[in-house]
Motif scaffolding. Structure first.
Motif, PDB file in Angstrom:
ATOM      1  N   ARG A   1      35.939  38.573  38.160  1.00 53.82           N
ATOM      2  CA  ARG A   1      37.170  38.255  37.437  1.00 53.82           C
ATOM      3  C   ARG A   1      36.910  37.529  36.116  1.00 53.82           C
ATOM      4  NH1 ARG A   1      42.085  38.110  40.469  1.00 53.82           N
ATOM      5  NH2 ARG A   1      41.750  38.656  42.638  1.00 53.82           N
ATOM      6  N   LEU A   2      35.666  37.092  35.906  1.00 51.05           N
ATOM      7  CA  LEU A   2      35.359  36.340  34.688  1.00 51.05           C
ATOM      8  C   LEU A   2      35.602  37.217  33.468  1.00 51.05           C
ATOM      9  CD1 LEU A   2      34.247  33.698  33.443  1.00 51.05           C
ATOM     10  CD2 LEU A   2      31.986  34.758  33.561  1.00 51.05           C
TER      11      LEU A   2
ATOM     12  N   LEU B   1      36.767  34.868  43.085  1.00 55.34           N
ATOM     13  CA  LEU B   1      36.665  34.919  41.619  1.00 55.34           C
ATOM     14  C   LEU B   1      35.577  35.871  41.129  1.00 55.34           C
ATOM     15  CD1 LEU B   1      37.176  31.170  40.711  1.00 55.34           C
ATOM     16  CD2 LEU B   1      38.772  33.056  40.364  1.00 55.34           C
TER      17      LEU B   1
ATOM     18  N   THR C   1      42.548  29.891  32.219  1.00 50.71           N
ATOM     19  CA  THR C   1      41.565  28.870  32.538  1.00 50.71           C
ATOM     20  C   THR C   1      42.302  27.765  33.276  1.00 50.71           C
ATOM     21  OG1 THR C   1      39.781  27.497  31.659  1.00 50.71           O
ATOM     22  CG2 THR C   1      41.795  27.582  30.358  1.00 50.71           C
TER      23      THR C   1
ATOM     24  N   PRO D   1      44.315  36.568  31.460  1.00 48.64           N
ATOM     25  CA  PRO D   1      43.185  35.657  31.601  1.00 48.64           C
ATOM     26  C   PRO D   1      43.669  34.213  31.501  1.00 48.64           C
ATOM     27  CG  PRO D   1      42.940  37.053  29.648  1.00 48.64           C
ATOM     28  CD  PRO D   1      44.276  37.320  30.220  1.00 48.64           C
TER      29      PRO D   1
ATOM     30  N   GLU E   1      35.756  28.598  31.528  1.00 47.09           N
ATOM     31  CA  GLU E   1      35.785  30.014  31.881  1.00 47.09           C
ATOM     32  C   GLU E   1      37.232  30.462  32.036  1.00 47.09           C
ATOM     33  OE1 GLU E   1      34.061  27.768  33.781  1.00 47.09           O
ATOM     34  OE2 GLU E   1      32.020  28.239  33.168  1.00 47.09           O
ATOM     35  N   ARG E   2      37.488  31.718  31.628  1.00 44.84           N
ATOM     36  CA  ARG E   2      38.800  32.324  31.869  1.00 44.84           C
ATOM     37  C   ARG E   2      38.615  33.458  32.865  1.00 44.84           C
ATOM     38  NH1 ARG E   2      42.278  34.079  26.956  1.00 44.84           N
ATOM     39  NH2 ARG E   2      40.434  35.292  26.483  1.00 44.84           N
ATOM     40  N   TYR E   3      39.549  33.520  33.817  1.00 45.40           N
ATOM     41  CA  TYR E   3      39.518  34.534  34.855  1.00 45.40           C
ATOM     42  C   TYR E   3      40.775  35.386  34.788  1.00 45.40           C
ATOM     43  CZ  TYR E   3      35.832  31.608  36.768  1.00 45.40           C
ATOM     44  OH  TYR E   3      34.668  30.884  36.933  1.00 45.40           O
ATOM     45  N   SER E   4      40.630  36.665  35.056  1.00 47.44           N
ATOM     46  CA  SER E   4      41.755  37.595  35.048  1.00 47.44           C
ATOM     47  C   SER E   4      42.519  37.473  36.368  1.00 47.44           C
ATOM     48  CB  SER E   4      41.251  39.028  34.861  1.00 47.44           C
ATOM     49  OG  SER E   4      42.333  39.917  34.833  1.00 47.44           O
TER      50      SER E   4
END
Length: 143
Positions: A65-66, A62, A100, A98, A80-83
């Protein structure tokens, strides 16, 4: 000229749902992981089931990627959202979206949604028409 793709609804238990087949990148497995996605016009953000997310990602995968932190209003929680890269089988398109992770209901054995596609990240790129409980019609330009 936009492409038009029809996706029939899938019967899950006694309910028909417009599920899309999606191959999600999965660094922990070293290959793509097939999940089913439910387009949800009521959801602002895209959300992935926590157990699916943890099956494919750990802290090391991760890094970088945030995307941001968002407030999930019905939970009053910051997440948090990650791509993540998703390949939409019916569209034959790969998109970075993105997401979560959250816990949400498993409908049982067989096909069930692991990914909820929200307005901000998915619907902003395509137009979808829900044709009763029969089919989903997707109109997409180059994504």
């Amino acid at each position: 000229m936009p492409r038009e793709i029809e996706v029939p609804f899938v019967k899950v238990n006694d309910t028909y749902l417009p599920l899309l087949k999606v191959e999600m990148e999965c660094p922990k497995l070293g290959s793509e992981y097939l999940v089913y996605a439910l387009p949800d016009t009521g959801s602002r953000f895209s959300v992935i089931r926590n157990d699916t997310f943890l099956k494919c990602f750990d802290e090391s995968s991760l890094k970088n990627r945030l995307v941001d932190k968002v407030i999930i209003s019905n939970l009053l929680a910051t997440k948090e959202r990650y791509s993540i890269k998703f390949h939409f089988v019916e569209l034959n398109e790969t998109l970075q979206i993105p997401v979560t992770s959250l816990d949400f209901v498993n409908l049982g054995e067989g096909i069930y949604p692991s990914l909820i596609l929200g307005r901000e990240d998915f619907f902003s790129r395509i137009m979808i028409c829900f044709d009763r409980n029969v089919r989903l019609v997707i109109k997409a330009n180059d994504l």
